[in-house]
Design an enzyme around this catalytic site. Sequence first.
Site, PDB file in Angstrom:
ATOM      1  N   GLU A 167     -29.911 -35.238 -45.202  1.00 21.38           N
ATOM      2  CA  GLU A 167     -30.811 -35.433 -44.066  1.00 21.38           C
ATOM      3  C   GLU A 167     -32.264 -35.055 -44.390  1.00 21.38           C
ATOM      4  O   GLU A 167     -32.850 -34.179 -43.763  1.00 21.38           O
ATOM      5  CB  GLU A 167     -30.299 -34.648 -42.864  1.00 21.38           C
ATOM      6  CG  GLU A 167     -28.905 -35.092 -42.434  1.00 21.38           C
ATOM      7  CD  GLU A 167     -28.315 -34.277 -41.295  1.00 21.38           C
ATOM      8  OE1 GLU A 167     -29.022 -33.383 -40.769  1.00 21.38           O
ATOM      9  OE2 GLU A 167     -27.147 -34.514 -40.932  1.00 21.38           O
ATOM     10  N   ASP A 275     -17.895 -41.190 -36.668  1.00 21.46           N
ATOM     11  CA  ASP A 275     -17.210 -41.017 -35.391  1.00 21.46           C
ATOM     12  C   ASP A 275     -17.942 -41.888 -34.380  1.00 21.46           C
ATOM     13  O   ASP A 275     -19.112 -42.214 -34.559  1.00 21.46           O
ATOM     14  CB  ASP A 275     -17.127 -39.554 -34.938  1.00 21.46           C
ATOM     15  CG  ASP A 275     -18.440 -38.809 -35.014  1.00 21.46           C
ATOM     16  OD1 ASP A 275     -19.503 -39.420 -34.789  1.00 21.46           O
ATOM     17  OD2 ASP A 275     -18.431 -37.598 -35.295  1.00 21.46           O
TER      18      ASP A 275
END
Length: 565
Positions: A167, A275
């Site tokens: 990230e 997800d």
Amino acid sequence: MLSSTLIRPGTRPRTLAAAALLGLLAVFLLPAGHADASAPLRQHAAARGKFIGTALATGQLSNETQYRNIAATEFNQVTAENAMKWDATEPSQGQFNFSGADAIVNFATQNNQQVHGHTLVWHNQTPGWVQGLGATAMRSAMQNHISQVVGRYADNPAVVSWDVVNEVFEENGNLRTSFWYNTLGQSYIADAFRYARAADPNARLCINDYNVEGINAKSTAMYNLVASLRQQNVPVDCVGFQSHLAIQYGFPTSLQQNLERFAALGVQVRITEVDIRMQTPRTSSKDATQATYYRDVVQACMNVNACAGVTIWGFTDRYSWVPDTFPGEGAALIYDENYQQKPSYTAVHDALDDGGDPTDTTPPTAPGTPAASNVTANSATLTWSASTDSGGSGLAGYTVYREQGSTDPQLGQSSTNSITLTGLSPSTQYQVYVRARDGAGNLSTPSSTVTFTTTEGDGGPEGPCTAAGTVQTQWGNGYVIQPVTVTNTGSSAINGWTVTFTLPAGHSITGSWNAAFTTSGQTVTAKNMNYNGNLGPNAGTSFGFQVSRPNGNTQTVSGYTCASP
């Protein structure tokens, strides 16, 4: 009885004896036969040469039999949800704790699973003692941490890959102003990869981020960084796309195209943390949409040969990070709170099963005869009727070749049924044909050829260098030119080069690497960086860039000129 999942995708032998054993097993086990239609997810994934993984928590792994059994039965890859992060492994400087990480690795070893290490350098879950260090001490701490953590498992055949940096981008594509960046500058990224390679020369080293699933500013910044790092021989082996999605925000329809453009850089790609949440409560309609999203994520990976597999971030709604982070949302996984399979499980199963035939040996149909239009001195646009693919892996794109007898050079690749070839020679006849390729790497028979002749050049004097660009990939509203090859055509060395080209109307540069770009109207000037300007006679270098264009426009850049001071 030998299991077809003993040899895991991405696993590498750590000793000569292990290599010999795996070589012997491979004689009997590869290619894996197709899985029974009702087989666990891992069996279908392995039959297609992929992994299907999950993130595991050590507490549940120790305390819940049902959790442990599903984790062992359904998945052939695991990622530690938290146990390998910095705050878990080195909470105090120089004091390492590997109990949780070892528990994950031991479980994977017992169940014939590969382990993806997550994560080495991240701005979150890093102890305060690291964040307060000065530059020299912080760099030393980073090197020692990576050496100790990666080095601990360097001889363990289960641990095959690592998220080295995690990230590093803001949503607008700028580098995140984390304590790493503020203290060490951008160089910390390359340093982390080099430290990891030194700790384990055989591990696959990944960069990982979220909201980079589709083609957007953030994913383009990631693309440019990976291209630049690899150009500098930084050992970036793979790119991870987290894929935390939500059904209320729509599906990233350019996911497969995005995977393909990264794969064209020579890296492995993987879905690392998928997800798919919904606004609660659950309904059958929401479940159906979620299942479609899961199917499309898995199918995109199945369709891209360089995609190693898909990791679901957990598997049961009983233990998910989503409700705590997104109030009013949840039900994001493929099992419910009571360990019952949801429609999304069936969608993942069916996408992996692909009708029960995991081996696609059927090539696409041949493309139609290409038609040449908009032929200039240095470029030509080709279009052809599309191929079809019935083998199951999906149509992946097209490759254009020049007919030249025994060896036919590749002129370009496209993900659509059109391409603009650039870097052609003036007043030259070209005879070209097209071949389609599918996600399994099968090539169609060649199309019929088309012959065209480029127009005359402007008659100007030749410079000391030339430039020629290749369209690496393109999609509806953009494309990537990579590489643009700059060659010193003179008899003496040059110190610096400048390449000029014209953007078609409505096109704009959205990213670039290995050159400094300036734009005036539609004219773009690319100048060398300080590390690639000196070229000896016949020596060359390259750079690349990405362009956005109006939807439906198929033009690309053409007409490169090169000059040297």
